[in-house]
Design an enzyme around this catalytic site. Structure first.
Site, PDB file in Angstrom:
ATOM      1  N   GLU A 179       3.387 103.361  57.350  1.00 36.76           N
ATOM      2  CA  GLU A 179       3.227 102.833  58.931  1.00 36.76           C
ATOM      3  C   GLU A 179       2.450 103.896  59.493  1.00 36.76           C
ATOM      4  OE1 GLU A 179       6.205 102.698  57.341  1.00 36.76           O
ATOM      5  OE2 GLU A 179       7.219 100.706  57.878  1.00 36.76           O
ATOM      6  N   GLY A 227       7.791  97.131  56.122  1.00 39.95           N
ATOM      7  CA  GLY A 227       8.769  96.259  56.284  1.00 39.95           C
ATOM      8  C   GLY A 227       9.460  95.557  55.155  1.00 39.95           C
ATOM      9  N   ALA A 241       5.157  94.228  56.981  1.00 39.04           N
ATOM     10  CA  ALA A 241       4.765  93.264  58.175  1.00 39.04           C
ATOM     11  C   ALA A 241       3.229  93.234  57.957  1.00 39.04           C
ATOM     12  CB  ALA A 241       5.342  94.009  59.366  1.00 39.04           C
ATOM     13  N   GLU A 286      11.786  98.210  53.871  1.00 40.24           N
ATOM     14  CA  GLU A 286      12.998  97.828  54.845  1.00 40.24           C
ATOM     15  C   GLU A 286      13.819  96.768  54.443  1.00 40.24           C
ATOM     16  OE1 GLU A 286      10.033  98.528  58.026  1.00 40.24           O
ATOM     17  OE2 GLU A 286      11.160  99.961  59.067  1.00 40.24           O
TER      18      GLU A 286
HETATM   19  N1  CAA Z   1      -0.399  92.501  56.254  1.00 40.10           N
HETATM   20  C1  CAA Z   1      -1.252  91.534  56.325  1.00 40.10           C
HETATM   21  N2  CAA Z   1      -2.074  91.190  55.159  1.00 40.10           N
HETATM   22  C2  CAA Z   1      -1.739  92.071  53.918  1.00 40.10           C
HETATM   23  C3  CAA Z   1      -0.819  92.845  53.830  1.00 40.10           C
HETATM   24  C4  CAA Z   1      -0.191  93.102  55.079  1.00 40.10           C
HETATM   25  N3  CAA Z   1       0.839  94.163  55.188  1.00 40.10           N
HETATM   26  N4  CAA Z   1      -0.836  93.869  52.637  1.00 40.10           N
HETATM   27  C5  CAA Z   1      -1.798  92.944  51.965  1.00 40.10           C
HETATM   28  N5  CAA Z   1      -2.299  91.957  52.686  1.00 40.10           N
HETATM   29  C6  CAA Z   1      -3.394  91.108  52.400  1.00 40.10           C
HETATM   30  C7  CAA Z   1      -4.753  91.622  52.227  1.00 40.10           C
HETATM   31  O1  CAA Z   1      -5.292  91.815  53.598  1.00 40.10           O
HETATM   32  C8  CAA Z   1      -5.520  91.071  51.372  1.00 40.10           C
HETATM   33  O2  CAA Z   1      -5.848  89.676  51.906  1.00 40.10           O
HETATM   34  P1  CAA Z   1      -7.436  89.015  51.784  1.00 40.10           P
HETATM   35  O3  CAA Z   1      -7.379  88.527  50.521  1.00 40.10           O
HETATM   36  O4  CAA Z   1      -7.477  87.879  52.685  1.00 40.10           O
HETATM   37  O5  CAA Z   1      -8.503  90.235  52.175  1.00 40.10           O
HETATM   38  C9  CAA Z   1      -4.621  90.288  50.355  1.00 40.10           C
HETATM   39  O6  CAA Z   1      -3.134  90.480  50.929  1.00 40.10           O
HETATM   40  C10 CAA Z   1      -4.507  91.376  48.971  1.00 40.10           C
HETATM   41  O7  CAA Z   1      -4.354  92.598  49.447  1.00 40.10           O
HETATM   42  P2  CAA Z   1      -5.314  93.636  49.006  1.00 40.10           P
HETATM   43  O8  CAA Z   1      -6.878  93.198  48.824  1.00 40.10           O
HETATM   44  O9  CAA Z   1      -5.270  94.867  49.986  1.00 40.10           O
HETATM   45  O10 CAA Z   1      -4.780  94.000  47.635  1.00 40.10           O
HETATM   46  P3  CAA Z   1      -5.122  95.673  46.820  1.00 40.10           P
HETATM   47  O11 CAA Z   1      -4.329  95.152  45.387  1.00 40.10           O
HETATM   48  O12 CAA Z   1      -6.276  96.284  47.004  1.00 40.10           O
HETATM   49  O13 CAA Z   1      -3.858  96.659  47.472  1.00 40.10           O
HETATM   50  C11 CAA Z   1      -1.826  97.183  48.755  1.00 40.10           C
HETATM   51  C12 CAA Z   1      -2.392  96.245  47.858  1.00 40.10           C
HETATM   52  C13 CAA Z   1      -1.753  98.743  48.411  1.00 40.10           C
HETATM   53  C14 CAA Z   1      -0.408  96.693  48.886  1.00 40.10           C
HETATM   54  C15 CAA Z   1      -2.639  96.913  50.054  1.00 40.10           C
HETATM   55  O14 CAA Z   1      -2.639  95.561  50.284  1.00 40.10           O
HETATM   56  C16 CAA Z   1      -1.776  97.592  51.410  1.00 40.10           C
HETATM   57  O15 CAA Z   1      -1.990  98.828  51.498  1.00 40.10           O
HETATM   58  N6  CAA Z   1      -1.292  96.586  52.068  1.00 40.10           N
HETATM   59  C17 CAA Z   1      -0.833  97.266  53.244  1.00 40.10           C
HETATM   60  C18 CAA Z   1       0.622  97.820  53.169  1.00 40.10           C
HETATM   61  C19 CAA Z   1       1.059  98.408  54.475  1.00 40.10           C
HETATM   62  O16 CAA Z   1       0.401  99.083  55.106  1.00 40.10           O
HETATM   63  N7  CAA Z   1       2.182  97.889  54.885  1.00 40.10           N
HETATM   64  C20 CAA Z   1       2.871  98.252  56.076  1.00 40.10           C
HETATM   65  C21 CAA Z   1       2.837  97.420  57.350  1.00 40.10           C
HETATM   66  S1  CAA Z   1       3.332  97.872  58.839  1.00 40.10           S
HETATM   67  C22 CAA Z   1       4.818  97.288  58.611  1.00 40.10           C
HETATM   68  O17 CAA Z   1       5.374  96.995  57.804  1.00 40.10           O
HETATM   69  C23 CAA Z   1       5.613  97.743  60.064  1.00 40.10           C
HETATM   70  C24 CAA Z   1       7.208  97.549  59.895  1.00 40.10           C
HETATM   71  O18 CAA Z   1       7.729  98.799  59.604  1.00 40.10           O
HETATM   72  C25 CAA Z   1       7.687  96.413  60.367  1.00 40.10           C
END
Ligand code: CAA
Length: 260
Positions: A134, A111, A66, A114
């Site tokens: 999460e 998400g 998400a 999921e």
């Molecule tokens: N939400 C919003 N933006 C996201 C995102 C997310 N879940 N995942 C990645 N992005 C964005 C980053 O902010 C970044 O944006 P900018 O270029 O504007 O800075 C872009 O995508 C590229 O990401 P990274 O620079 O972080 O890429 P990376 O290769 O270094 O890392 C990754 C990749 C490991 C997937 C890392 O992006 C990450 O950890 N993302 C978040 C994963 C996460 O925690 N997901 C769970 C979300 S909570 C949820 O989903 C709740 C639910 O159950 C409903």
């Protein structure tokens, strides 16, 4: 149909839905959830679509979760509403009459994992990474992960994933039964589509009833579920597909099912 964050095409009665927000690694914001809801409603009511492949655009991510930047400032009631909308979408996909195959082409986190769990089966590219991170963000899974993951891989492994927040490789996901197949990246869509083609070469009534039996049976005790199976088995004998399927077997020819 035109969408801001989705690509949609249909070929040989198989729809391909591509989540297309690569700059944010296809993260699910509210707009995307609503577009997916609209598209899956359309697919449900479109009898010419017999199967769906769901994937992410770009080489890096299926869906990285998400959208954290959109969620950050939500109040508790707003977050509950967001989770409810996400859960309704996941249930819509899970209960779609047509089979839905997730082609996991990279990160499937939170998400995103999921969303893949709501599909009937998952094929992963060799470099895909899956997980429920999460707890690293100070929250819990919100689109069904705490419920569908343990039903699929068992409570013990699900708790490990949900409580460590660690990502696992596609190979590990295969070992625990989270994904059905692991393939090279460039073979991913072909593999997903070939499974979809194989499914829809069979009786459509039969494949849709099989999906429903598995889904509904999981919510029942075994005796009620077996009664439902017997009832459905009986109903199949009132279909043209049963007549054609069995006649074709006995005639030593390939069945030509009508309802395509
Ligand atoms: N939400 C919003 N933006 C996201 C995102 C997310 N879940 N995942 C990645 N992005 C964005 C980053 O902010 C970044 O944006 P900018 O270029 O504007 O800075 C872009 O995508 C590229 O990401 P990274 O620079 O972080 O890429 P990376 O290769 O270094 O890392 C990754 C990749 C490991 C997937 C890392 O992006 C990450 O950890 N993302 C978040 C994963 C996460 O925690 N997901 C769970 C979300 S909570 C949820 O989903 C709740 C639910 O159950 C409903």
């Amino acid at each position: 149909m035109e969408f801001k964050h989705l690509l949609f095409s249909v070929e040989e009665q198989i729809a391909t839905v591509t989540i297309n927000r690569p700059k944010a690694l296809n993260a699910l914001n509210m707009e995307l959830l609503l577009e997916l809801t609209q598209l899956f409603d359309h697919i449900k009511n479109n009898a010419s679509i017999q199967a769906v492949v769901l994937t992410g655009s770009g080489e890096k991510a299926f869906v990285a979760g998400a959208d954290i930047s959109e969620m950050q400032s939500k109040t508790a009631p707003e977050a509950k509403g967001f989770s409810t909308i996400g859960n309704e979408l996941m249930s819509k996909i899970e209960n779609l009459p047509q089979p839905v195959i997730a082609a996991v082409n990279g990160y499937a986190l939170g998400g995103g994992s999921e969303l893949a769990l709501a599909c009937d089966l998952r094929i992963a590219s060799i470099d895909a990474k899956l997980g429920q991170p999460e707890v690293t963000l100070g929250i819990v899974a919100g689109f069904g992960g705490s419920q569908r993951l343990p039903r699929l891989v068992g409570p013990s492994i699900a708790k490990e994933l949900l409580m460590t927040g660690e990502m696992i490789t596609a190979e590990r996901a295969y070992q625990i039964g989270l994904v059905n197949h692991v393939v090279e990246s460039d073979a991913l869509l072909d593999k997903a589509k070939s499974i979809a083609r194989k499914m829809i070469s069979n009786s459509i009534i039969g494949i849709q009833a099989s999906k429903k039996l598995v889904n509904e049976g999981f919510e029942m005790d075994i005796q009620r579920a077996l009664s439902l199976e017997a009832e459905t088995f009986g109903m199949m004998f009132a279909t043209e597909d049963q007549k054609e399927g069995m006649a074709a077997f006995l005639d030593k020819r390939k069945a030509q099912f009508k309802a395509k």
